[in-house]
Scaffold this active site. Structure first.
Site, PDB file in Angstrom:
ATOM      1  CG  ASP A  70     -14.582  27.093   5.576  1.00 29.74           C
ATOM      2  OD1 ASP A  70     -15.321  27.604   6.434  1.00 29.74           O
ATOM      3  OD2 ASP A  70     -14.760  25.958   5.112  1.00 29.74           O
ATOM      4  CB  SER A  95     -20.433  22.107   6.168  1.00 28.31           C
ATOM      5  OG  SER A  95     -19.700  22.289   7.342  1.00 28.31           O
ATOM      6  CG  HIS A 137     -18.918  27.013   6.207  1.00 30.84           C
ATOM      7  ND1 HIS A 137     -17.700  26.390   6.102  1.00 30.84           N
ATOM      8  CD2 HIS A 137     -19.738  26.107   6.790  1.00 30.84           C
ATOM      9  CE1 HIS A 137     -17.792  25.150   6.600  1.00 30.84           C
ATOM     10  NE2 HIS A 137     -19.022  24.960   7.014  1.00 30.84           N
TER      11      HIS A 137
END
Ligand SMILES: *[C@@H]1O[C@H](CO)[C@@H](O)[C@H](O)[C@H]1NC(C)=O
Ligand SMILES: *[C@@H]1O[C@H](CO)[C@@H](O)[C@H](O)[C@H]1NC(C)=O
Length: 443
Positions: free
Chosen positions: A318, A222, A385
């Site tokens: 995502d 991320s 994610h």
């Protein structure tokens, strides 16, 4: 407790907020309640499915007698040189990392994993962040659990289990790219020291063995995946010249895409982050010569400038990007997307079409990188994610696969040049091996 680490990674507590002056908030209270409930359920599920891997095989424990009875838990190390290097978290506390020493054939190999956690884009959001684990080491646990790509268990982490492994804690709010010149001159309310933290960290790691590295991999998920992309060549430069150095970004390819209402939500947000923390100084020079600094915070604009071999682990759907870039709450006032955003199987056909368009945008922007001979990718069609730091998604009997290969196997094939490793999944819902987030569970 280590389990408390999990939600921090799964759900960035600080999703993009609207710019100052807007009265909307990105995630409503209700949304947060849902997320909290979902996280609780997910943790229980993970705790259950993790058991297979906690029955550690004897090989790894016997080959490394220095591991204690809880080898998954790794203590926090504050940077000893923080004051000397002016490297501080947002609140002025001392940043740090968790290091598990390598052993056997991995003792001269190093894997660094940069923690994620969104960004702060305003003085107000940075001030509230500095009272959390993402802005201050005061709130960090004294030890965290290492799993997935950080696991020392060869069943969970076949290629990197015996490497030196470092989890880098994220407390600057700007993907390790902030600069002190942007701090307020009238006080020290907030420290923008991301780049200085990274410099100090590399210094310290070099002094405890990284200077001797034969093989190295910089990773992160991320905001940490974005940091990996931004700092990949820098990492390569500070390592020994003869070391084999590569980078792996997990869910760090944030798209500059308008939201469903036609607004530039993410571009405006990144504009604010980049200007608030003076990030331009850390961004790619060639990109900066071509466009405005905040656009160079988007990987699509500078990926072609990265010289170090690079791998992208990225879900085509995502959930963080879908919930915050494509369909932020402010752009869906009727909440007609609510159920779809909570569970991709609840999307109606026209909503799915919009999501397929988002996937197409991703693939278009990766088409040039796909030709990169040293590059690798694993673009699976899952609603998730980060996928590298959990055994359940990184490497397990039930983890997501493309062409029958797990993420760990594909990354290993790429890192060690065993075979080409560019996997792009067919569109949702074609892949039954996906680990899809379901925020409706437990309600
Ligand atoms: C300090 O600087 C900030 C940002 O420029 C400003 O908003 C704030 O009012 C200043 N505070 C004082 C006490 O001068
Ligand atoms: C997939 O890989 C596993 C081992 O990882 C193997 O046992 C299985 O037979 C493979 N399945 C197919 C369809 O190739």
């Amino acid at each position: 407790m280590a389990n408390q680490q999990r939600p921090t990674h799964l759900h960035h507590p600080t999703p993009p907020r609207p710019r100052l002056g807007s009265c909307l908030t990105s995630w409503s209270k209700r949304d947060w309640t849902i997320v909290a409930a979902a996280v609780a359920v997910i943790i229980l599920t993970l705790a259950h499915t993790s058991r297979y891997s906690s029955s550690l095989n004897n090989k790894s424990s016997t080959s490394n007698p220095s591991l204690s009875s809880h080898p998954d838990f790794v203590p926090f190390t504050p940077l000893a040189n923080a004051h000397q290097k002016f490297a501080f978290c947002l609140d002025g506390s001392v940043p740090g990392y968790h290091l598990q020493k390598g052993f056997g054939s991995g003792s001269q190999n190093w894997l660094l994993h940069i923690e994620g956690g969104g960004w702060c884009n305003t003085i107000a959001s940075c001030l509230s962040r500095k009272r959390t684990v993402l802005g201050s080491s005061k709130y960090m646990d004294s030890q965290v659990q290492f799993s997935g790509i950080l696991s020392h268990d060869p069943l969970q982490n076949p290629d990197f289990f015996n490497w030196n492994k470092v989890k880098i804690r994220y407390c600057d709010g700007a993907s390790f790219a902030g600069h002190p010149e942007s701090e307020f001159k009238n006080g020290t309310e907030l420290f923008f020291r991301g780049q200085l933290i990274l410099d100090a960290l590399m210094d310290q790691l070099l002094s405890v063995g990284l200077f001797d590295a034969r093989q190295a991999l910089l990773t992160g998920c991320s905001a940490g995946g974005l940091a990996t992309l931004i700092h990949c060549d820098y990492f390569h430069e500070v390592l020994p010249k003869d070391a084999n150095v590569k980078c792996l970004a997990d869910a760090g390819f944030f798209l500059n895409e308008k939201d469903i209402a036609g607004k530039q939500t993410i571009e405006n947000f990144y504009h604010d982050v980049v200007h608030l923390q003076g990030i331009a100084k850390s961004l790619n020079k060639d990109c900066l010569s071509r466009m405005e600094p905040h656009k160079c915070f988007f990987p699509e604009e500078f990926i072609k400038n990265i010289k170090t071999p690079l791998f992208l682990v990225h879900p085509a759907y995502d959930f963080w990007q879908i919930r915050n870039i494509l369909i932020p709450d402010e752009s869906d006032p009727q909440q007609s997307w609510l159920r779809c955003k909570l569970n991709i199987f609840k999307c109606n056909p026209s909503q799915l079409e919009v999501l397929q368009g988002f996937r197409n945008s991703l693939l278009n922007r990766l088409s040039e990188f796909q030709q990169n001979k040293e590059g690798g990718m694993f673009i699976n069609s899952c609603y998730v994610h980060c996928q590298t730091w959990m055994a359940e998604t990184w490497h397990s009997p039930s983890s997501p696969r493309i062409n029958n290969k797990t993420i760990a196997e594909t990354v290993g094939d790429w890192y060690f040049n065993r075979k080409t490793a560019k996997e792009i999944d067919c569109p949702f819902p074609c892949n039954p091996t996906c680990y899809n987030m379901d925020f409706l569970r437990g309600l």
